[in-house]
Design an enzyme around this catalytic site. Structure first.
Site, PDB file in Angstrom:
ATOM      1  N   GLY A 252      48.483  49.850  23.322  1.00 34.94           N
ATOM      2  CA  GLY A 252      49.415  50.967  23.431  1.00 34.94           C
ATOM      3  C   GLY A 252      50.533  51.040  22.418  1.00 34.94           C
ATOM      4  O   GLY A 252      51.262  52.033  22.375  1.00 34.94           O
ATOM      5  N   ARG A 328      43.102  65.324  17.069  1.00 34.02           N
ATOM      6  CA  ARG A 328      44.396  65.008  17.690  1.00 34.02           C
ATOM      7  C   ARG A 328      45.396  66.167  17.663  1.00 34.02           C
ATOM      8  O   ARG A 328      46.092  66.386  18.655  1.00 34.02           O
ATOM      9  CB  ARG A 328      44.998  63.735  17.075  1.00 34.02           C
ATOM     10  CG  ARG A 328      44.112  62.496  17.316  1.00 34.02           C
ATOM     11  CD  ARG A 328      44.773  61.200  16.860  1.00 34.02           C
ATOM     12  NE  ARG A 328      45.957  60.916  17.636  1.00 34.02           N
ATOM     13  CZ  ARG A 328      47.178  61.129  17.243  1.00 34.02           C
ATOM     14  NH1 ARG A 328      47.435  61.592  16.035  1.00 34.02           N
ATOM     15  NH2 ARG A 328      48.183  60.863  18.039  1.00 34.02           N
ATOM     16  N   TYR A 332      46.541  67.000  21.340  1.00 36.56           N
ATOM     17  CA  TYR A 332      47.871  66.524  21.772  1.00 36.56           C
ATOM     18  C   TYR A 332      49.001  67.161  20.971  1.00 36.56           C
ATOM     19  O   TYR A 332      50.130  66.664  21.022  1.00 36.56           O
ATOM     20  CB  TYR A 332      48.010  65.004  21.556  1.00 36.56           C
ATOM     21  CG  TYR A 332      46.852  64.136  21.932  1.00 36.56           C
ATOM     22  CD1 TYR A 332      46.529  63.920  23.270  1.00 36.56           C
ATOM     23  CD2 TYR A 332      46.128  63.467  20.956  1.00 36.56           C
ATOM     24  CE1 TYR A 332      45.482  63.069  23.604  1.00 36.56           C
ATOM     25  CE2 TYR A 332      45.086  62.614  21.285  1.00 36.56           C
ATOM     26  CZ  TYR A 332      44.767  62.427  22.608  1.00 36.56           C
ATOM     27  OH  TYR A 332      43.744  61.588  22.945  1.00 36.56           O
ATOM     28  N   CYS A 360      35.973  78.105  14.604  1.00 40.80           N
ATOM     29  CA  CYS A 360      36.354  79.367  15.247  1.00 40.80           C
ATOM     30  C   CYS A 360      37.165  79.131  16.512  1.00 40.80           C
ATOM     31  O   CYS A 360      36.688  79.351  17.634  1.00 40.80           O
ATOM     32  CB  CYS A 360      35.103  80.173  15.544  1.00 40.80           C
ATOM     33  SG  CYS A 360      34.159  80.459  14.049  1.00 40.80           S
ATOM     34  N   TYR A 388      41.409  57.278  16.705  1.00 42.77           N
ATOM     35  CA  TYR A 388      41.172  58.451  17.544  1.00 42.77           C
ATOM     36  C   TYR A 388      40.911  59.699  16.711  1.00 42.77           C
ATOM     37  O   TYR A 388      41.326  60.790  17.081  1.00 42.77           O
ATOM     38  CB  TYR A 388      42.340  58.656  18.525  1.00 42.77           C
ATOM     39  CG  TYR A 388      42.567  57.432  19.391  1.00 42.77           C
ATOM     40  CD1 TYR A 388      41.637  57.074  20.356  1.00 42.77           C
ATOM     41  CD2 TYR A 388      43.674  56.610  19.198  1.00 42.77           C
ATOM     42  CE1 TYR A 388      41.817  55.928  21.121  1.00 42.77           C
ATOM     43  CE2 TYR A 388      43.859  55.453  19.956  1.00 42.77           C
ATOM     44  CZ  TYR A 388      42.914  55.128  20.915  1.00 42.77           C
ATOM     45  OH  TYR A 388      43.083  53.998  21.670  1.00 42.77           O
TER      46      TYR A 388
HETATM   47  C1  LIG Z   1      42.827  52.967  24.960  1.00 41.16           C
HETATM   48  C2  LIG Z   1      43.063  51.670  25.562  1.00 41.16           C
HETATM   49  C3  LIG Z   1      43.630  50.635  24.817  1.00 41.16           C
HETATM   50  C4  LIG Z   1      44.107  50.818  23.401  1.00 41.16           C
HETATM   51  O1  LIG Z   1      45.196  51.669  23.343  1.00 41.16           O
HETATM   52  P1  LIG Z   1      45.979  51.881  21.961  1.00 41.16           P
HETATM   53  O2  LIG Z   1      47.050  52.836  22.298  1.00 41.16           O
HETATM   54  O3  LIG Z   1      45.008  52.454  21.000  1.00 41.16           O
HETATM   55  O4  LIG Z   1      46.492  50.553  21.536  1.00 41.16           O
HETATM   56  C5  LIG Z   1      43.752  49.401  25.406  1.00 41.16           C
HETATM   57  N1  LIG Z   1      43.373  49.195  26.696  1.00 41.16           N
HETATM   58  C6  LIG Z   1      42.842  50.178  27.434  1.00 41.16           C
HETATM   59  C7  LIG Z   1      42.437  49.890  28.821  1.00 41.16           C
HETATM   60  C8  LIG Z   1      42.677  51.443  26.905  1.00 41.16           C
HETATM   61  O5  LIG Z   1      42.167  52.413  27.668  1.00 41.16           O
END
Ligand SMILES: *Cc1c(COP(=O)(O)O)cnc(C)c1O
Length: 430
Positions: A252, A328, A332, A360, A388
């Site tokens: 994350g 993306r 988002y 389109c 992504y």
């Molecule tokens: C998508 C995901 C990640 C990676 O997230 P990032 O934001 O790309 O680092 C890690 N663990 C789980 C369970 C995920 O769904």
């Protein structure tokens, strides 16, 4: 500021992806040459940026028992996986397809973690046959089914429960996963009961705890809060007689797309490890699942300006990459820096452009109100396109998927050929 200086300030992966003699270079390779050789749209990845990002985590965990499982849904191209696997990473997978890719990339099965809310029995079986390291389980019914599948095979599935710490990761609602009203994980309040349930099932071996609070997180506090909440649970679970071999803290961590200043991975982990130490868990085995922060800024997508369409309210710059390649912005409203591959000298020509693709859909835009000096036929680079993008790409409008190149120093390798119409039609019949 000249247009070159302006463009340089927008580049998020300097010095590895930077201008030299007025030309955008990916390490030692000219972006324009790559576009000439392989066509556009073309994804180009810098191995140095990938390994540099990984090194920050490795520094952060120096002297600890830690496994970095690259979350391969961010970019599952085999050559990308191989780079991380060779550098010592495990992989975090979310499907049977990703398991197959992971194995073909040569990962040690014991270093594979299987995440996701909807694993099928078939996927569970494949992962058990392969001997993966751990299933991150997200619900009670999943525990029951996994136990049944493993027991049928005469096995015990290693499991960790993904708990939902109910902290706000302060990120986009579509990529926040750690709040109550969210499909992911087991509610904090139900976690203890879920652990008791898991420990009593015949086909499971409880090995860890897991959380993942969201994506593109740019602040430290949600991580620190989540760590406290998870350690509170670890205290309670172990007080109940269930031992946890590892703590998986998910992924994350955000990257710089447009001036964001997320903490560096080593700085973040210095703080988290201090907390772990203070609470007596400093020697526990740690697992993390970073995706975006390892690959996001390693990639650019090269695209050619097809037509300029100036208008009364808006000027549209129509390029040959689109939402099917770079989903993306449409998904988002995400920002990707867009820079010229060979910035023009004359500043007077700088105008404001909405950079759009040929698909389109009005949602098919890559950047809005971008200040660019550009003419038809010019090459542009969409930055921060490593994560992504390719892995979320589609064939919408029957567009073939882009080709991909991996750069290492002054060497460039085509690691995925451009998808042809034949490739697209292969599985169909009338
Ligand atoms: C998508 C995901 C990640 C990676 O997230 P990032 O934001 O790309 O680092 C890690 N663990 C789980 C369970 C995920 O769904």
């Amino acid at each position: 500021m000249s247009s070159l200086e302006q463009a340089r300030t927008d580049l998020p992966a300097r010095p590895f992806i930077d201008y030299r003699d007025g030309q955008l270079m990916v390490e030692g390779v000219s972006a324009a040459e790559l576009a000439r050789a392989h066509g556009t749209p073309l994804f180009v990845y810098s191995q140095a940026v990938m390994l540099d990002a990984l090194a920050a985590y490795q520094r952060g965990f120096a002297g600890r028992q830690a496994l970095i499982c690259y979350a391969m849904k961010a970019n599952s191209t085999l050559a990308v996986l191989r780079t991380f696997v060779q550098a010592g990473c495990g992989l975090d997978i979310v499907s049977g397809g990703e398991l197959e890719r992971a194995l073909r990339a040569g990962v040690e099965p014991a270093k594979v973690i299987f995440s996701g809310v909807g694993k099928t029995r078939a996927e569970m079986r494949l992962a058990l046959e392969a001997g993966i390291g751990c299933f991150n389980v997200e619900s009670l019914p999943e525990l029951d089914v996994l136990s049944e599948v493993a027991a049928d095979m005469g096995l015990r599935a290693p499991v960790s429960l993904r708990v939902n710490p109910d902290v706000d990761a302060k990120t986009h609602p579509y990529i926040s996963t750690g709040l109550k009203g969210n499909k992911f994980g087991i509610a904090h309040t139900d976690a203890l009961a879920a652990y008791r349930h898991a420990a009593a099932l015949p086909g499971l071996k409880v090995t860890g705890i897991d959380c993942h609070i969201g994506s593109q997180i740019t602040e430290t506090s949600p991580y620190l809060d989540a760590m406290d909440r998870v350690l509170d649970l670890v205290d309670a679970i172990e007080a109940g007689g269930i031992t946890l071999e590892h703590i998986d803290f998910g992924g994350g961590l955000g990257i710089n797309y447009h001036g964001e200043t997320p903490p560096a991975a080593d700085a973040l982990w210095q703080l988290l490890l201090a907390k772990l130490d203070a609470r007596g868990y400093g020697q526990r085995k740690l697992v993390i699942e970073p995706g975006r922060s390892l690959i996001g800024n390693a990639g650019i997508c090269l695209t050619e300006a097809v037509f300029l369409k100036p208008g009364e309210q808006k000027n549209f710059l129509i390029v040959d990459a689109a939402m099917n390649d770079l989903p993306r912005p449409a998904m988002y409203e995400a920002y990707h820096a867009i820079v010229p591959v060979q910035p023009r000298e004359a500043n007077g020509e700088i105008q404001s452009w909405d950079v759009v693709g040929p698909v389109c859909e009005s949602g098919d835009w890559l950047g809005r109100d971008r200040q660019l000096a550009v003419q038809a036929g010019d090459l542009l680079a969409v930055c921060s396109a490593g994560a992504y993008c390719m892995s979320m790409s589609s064939n919408y409008n029957s567009r073939g998927r882009a080709a991909e190149v991996l750069v290492d120093g002054d060497q460039a390798r085509l690691v995925r050929a451009r998808e042809s119409v034949e490739d697209q039609l292969r599985l169909e019949s009338i």
